[in-house]
Design an enzyme around this catalytic site. Structure first.
Site, PDB file in Angstrom:
ATOM      1  N   GLY A 170       0.829  -1.198   0.000  1.00 58.41           N
ATOM      2  CA  GLY A 170       0.000   0.000   0.000  1.00 58.41           C
ATOM      3  C   GLY A 170       0.865   1.251   0.000  1.00 58.41           C
ATOM      4  O   GLY A 170       2.054   1.204   0.345  1.00 58.41           O
ATOM      5  N   CYS A 171       0.268   2.362  -0.370  1.00 54.59           N
ATOM      6  CA  CYS A 171       1.025   3.606  -0.473  1.00 54.59           C
ATOM      7  C   CYS A 171       1.496   4.081   0.907  1.00 54.59           C
ATOM      8  O   CYS A 171       2.677   4.367   1.105  1.00 54.59           O
ATOM      9  CB  CYS A 171       0.196   4.684  -1.163  1.00 54.59           C
ATOM     10  N   TYR A 172       0.572   4.152   1.863  1.00 59.68           N
ATOM     11  CA  TYR A 172       0.968   4.593   3.202  1.00 59.68           C
ATOM     12  C   TYR A 172       2.002   3.650   3.824  1.00 59.68           C
ATOM     13  O   TYR A 172       3.004   4.104   4.393  1.00 59.68           O
ATOM     14  CB  TYR A 172      -0.243   4.692   4.124  1.00 59.68           C
ATOM     15  N   THR A 221       4.252   1.876   2.450  1.00 57.68           N
ATOM     16  CA  THR A 221       5.576   2.080   1.854  1.00 57.68           C
ATOM     17  C   THR A 221       6.306   3.232   2.540  1.00 57.68           C
ATOM     18  O   THR A 221       7.454   3.101   2.975  1.00 57.68           O
ATOM     19  CB  THR A 221       5.440   2.349   0.343  1.00 57.68           C
ATOM     20  N   GLY A 222       5.625   4.364   2.636  1.00 60.76           N
ATOM     21  CA  GLY A 222       6.253   5.531   3.269  1.00 60.76           C
ATOM     22  C   GLY A 222       6.525   5.316   4.744  1.00 60.76           C
ATOM     23  O   GLY A 222       7.553   5.756   5.275  1.00 60.76           O
TER      24      GLY A 222
END
EC number: 1.2.1.38
Lengths: 343, 343, 343, 343
Positions: free
Chosen positions: D151-153, D155-156
């Protein structure tokens, strides 16, 4: 009816004071809008939104004692350190002073001197000063002539967490705040240069912002809590969203948590409590003196509460006028009735 | 004091009416805020900025005749075609109607039918309707019960160019307008989907926008001029900037041109004329009923004048209230005193 | 393979050159990135996006003749007047010079001197300079050592209207352009201070912007046409949208108009012609060297065509590299293959 | 060289895959770009930035087994639950599958079923799936045919905190993340309607976002830590800024902390470690596969580290291509060389 002076009227908080005072029912006149640099220039040339409201008022630069003598109340919207040089003269002149700088916000002068890295110029006056958050200190504000208007971030943070702390629900609160760019003031800099910030969002002074000791001081009066704070610059003009992450062995339902806030802020003219799960919106407080509080989520030993304010209004000039209203016995909402926008 | 109804209160113009009426000194009550879809829901759930102002008002859906009977004035903030179905009943009920749709804006029903592609449902009423731009039609507005509130773009365009046209200074005017996204209404669509529009700026309906015949009708009353119009969607929320490019054998100095505007709009409560070379700012009119006019440049057979309005206020709901004030003999600025922001 | 120098590498166009050259297949090395103020500082400290791409390159400040001797091609990204002082030395050193300033853009030195208010320091070189818009002057660019890279607005404007003018379809063209804030450069100022510009959109230099004579010069070579131009600052970072309003006794269908553009730009690697009615989008050209052209509307003696470019790429540094590619016989798209984003 | 299929190519992550694959040196062809709704339509009509890059590719809707047979690698960019229905057929056809949905991200199917509220359709395949964060699982990615793209979140968040957790420096991490609106996808909704979100910033799913268990799973493999997560919608298009607030009895200097990160990510092609005190910038990662990590502040038992990614690139499609590169033994940076912008 009062006669008002604004020391430092060319910046954003000075302009916001002028905007709000223009229609204030208890203000006879804004007699002084000072600016050394712009002396003689009409204020509307700097604040063109006020073209009609102050057709004749010019920036002036009189002696502080004279300002204090001529005015019932003086707002000082100058940088920290500049304020503490002026305030004694203004008080000597006889005015009530509402200082928007940080110079008189700390109960303990040492804290100020440590965080601001300067010697305090008027430590004897510091004891008279009251931290001007009416929701916490309304009675003291009524009885002082020197009101230290809170910082923008502390206003949003303290109001978001006060009930949590006073109830002892959490042991730690981390405030993650996001401010619009007007919080940086009217002076251009690389940080607020549109190409640099318009599609960015960055933390700054993540563990040592000067508003941290202010938040700690006020929440520390309400309960025993460990406080952390990280501000961010967000790509919007006006508004501070503060997400308060509370940690602790919390046993409460979101609905009860909201109820706690409703009771805590019962009767407060400028605190609007949102529904459970409803995030406060920055456009709904824009230009207003409201602090909207909401979200009220609970999970895995954590509580999340969020607040929204306009950094220039409840976070600065609106609150300063609220303080004036409290101090002079005016209707607390006088001149601050704007309900906010959608969208 | 008047009792007010808003037909179609869930959208942005409906919400803006509610915002402005909340503190209007001549408004006894907003009795109806209609929405078929949201009947029974508190209006503040849709417009959370008004949480405190309308704690009890719910969306309702009564019979139009009943609304007309109960109210002194009814604002219709519904899509075109829907308005002309309702207005006869509202008038029959006895209310003054201020219609924010396009249904009654055209002197000639044929123009309406051609540009909107529908048959007019109440052509007989169309003759009674007055185009509600007080700066041009104040007297007729006082004497009618059906006021056709102007479109957002036409308001900015007509006010920017009226003096030019009436003086016969130009032969051609091209309006290049840039609108904030709130002009598209509260309903989400691809065009106003944030990722699509936030860093873009695009023209749409470049030669055939429905506001073109409206601008032509009104400027045509003032002089003989060829009118063109191209709107753009700009990445901001509220505001329309209109750049009027006038072509003609112009022999005038910018200073004289400005003077012409000052005289033309002398005494107008909501037109603020900027200095020569000063562009009107959208933040200075945000949330207000002002139309700021400025720039006043002349060069090579061309005149450039720019205007700034808030599309939801002077471009819609603020102007509607101005029309109410004019029609009922209230102070024309009643409820519309907000001076605007900086920044 | 070429060795490259960038004179003035600390600004946005300098940084954009560095970005595009980092992966250019025909670039052996960027040997110089000059900045007097930042001498000795790594370039990535100013352009952190390039941290990995230029780990060792530092800003330097060598003698211009030396730069000209060491480099095959030098890009001058310095303010006007500064460029014309440097270019003779760079050419003397033996480099091809691609100048991003306005100093060599005018066929007639008098026009430059009139509009820029300074005496030209190298009028004898001015005759050798070629206006570096490859779509119009590809052959001359191949044969010169001094390429005057076009202004950002002229690039968007000329490419939007060239076919119209060359076909003699219109008598007058008014360009209404809207630029992102990066066009104002990296230096902070009140105009690009985020709180001032983020929710505003304003015209500036409405009849006398210095890019006007540049547009007139180039379109004047293509046909007889009256040209006007008004730029605006729009609240976005990168991109210029130009709406060309053409007036004339036009007898053409939008479809034919588009066909005309397709043929005119046939084979052009960086012109993408949109469908009839399709507005070019700024995100689709962002960071790219494309100029997208579209809309193609006709009505009442008016033609509307719109173009979209990235002001820092096709409007400055990308076009400069395109010029290098043309001049050195590289693939014209080398280093410029980025297709753009959605969204 | 590989033949590629994209299942679900009409959304933003599908478009981003097309953009990045267009110039990928190891991609022979994008054979399928599926969309049931848009079958037969050219892909560039939906993604106009790719007009030149895919002049002939149309959306298609073939049988999944056929896609799997014809392609070496298939990216599934469809909503969760839709993916797990398709993946078995794609694998059966013989393709490597890189799934951008959440369907195969959890080691424990029960966690998936609990948080997503559905029964898993292919639990037997779930065991084969590898969580596609190359920085943590590069070797396993090389050996699987089913890669679950993060997921995007997560990853960060994971990349911001992995070194902290693996070193055991903190007991608790609270991730406060702010995402651009493109993270919500291409489908318009009230939440991403420009007027509603453009000057707002709001938390959502503050204690129960579905990315929370994903972050917990991966950080839990690295150390014993309590993890909390609150996402916010920020008014920008592309980018996620994550502020990781770590709590613990930390005894480390910021400089050492940074050194720890430099070593931990030594050799990683897509992690750029900022200087102490330097916040990662969203424009520097925009359109790129980089994760920039920085800030490195320590104070009062708290550590603050921040990361910046482009949610559509490193947060989705760029990482998916990185996974393809790893899996097929291509250069890991192939097709992903874009350095980012300034500004």
């Amino acid at each position: 009816m009062v006669v008002v002076g604004i020391v430092g009227a060319s910046g954003y908080t000075g302009g916001e004071l002028l905007r709000l005072l223009a229609r204030h029912p208890e203000v006879e006149e804004v007699r002084y809008a000072t600016s050394r640099r712009l002396e003689g220039k009409p204020v509307w040339k700097v604040h063109p939104n006020l073209r009609r409201d102050y057709p004749d008022l010019e920036f002036s630069d009189p002696d502080p004692v004279e300002i204090g003598e001529d005015c019932d109340v003086v707002f000082t919207a100058v940088p920290h350190t500049a304020a503490m040089e002026l305030v004694p003269d203004l008080l000597e002149g006889g005015a009530v002073v509402i200082d928007l700088s940080a110079d008189f916000r700390f109960d303990d002068v040492d804290v100020y001197e440590e965080w601001y890295g300067v010697e305090h110029a008027a430590p004897e006056l510091n004891d008279e000063a009251v931290y001007g958050l009416p929701e916490l200190h309304r009675d003291e504000i009524r009885r002082t002539d020197l009101i230290a208007n809170p910082g923008c971030y502390p206003t949003g943070a303290i109001l978001a967490a006060a009930p949590l702390v006073e109830e002892g629900l959490v042991d730690v609160v981390i405030f993650d705040s996001k401010s619009g760019t007007s919080g940086a003031g009217a002076k251009p800099s690389e940080v607020t240069h549109h190409p640099e910030c318009a599609e960015d969002l960055t933390p700054y002074n993540p563990t040592d912002h000067r508003h941290l000791p202010e938040i700690r001081q006020e929440l520390g009066k309400l309960g025993d809590v460990e406080v952390h704070f990280t501000p961010h610059l967000a790509p919007l003009v006006r508004g501070i969203e503060t997400t308060a992450h509370g940690l602790g062995d919390v046993e409460i339902e979101p609905k009860e948590l909201r109820e706690l806030y409703v009771e805590y802020y019962d009767g407060e003219p400028f605190i609007r409590v949102c529904e459970v799960g409803e995030a406060p919106r920055l456009w709904a407080v824009r230009g207003t003196n409201y602090c909207d509080v909401g979200v009220f989520a609970v999970g895995d030993g954590r509580v999340v509460v969020a607040s929204a304010i306009d950094n220039l209004t409840k976070g600065a000039s609106g609150q300063a006028i609220q303080n004036m209203n409290v101090r002079f016995g005016f209707e607390e909402t006088a001149g601050l009735e704007e309900p906010g926008y959608h969208p």
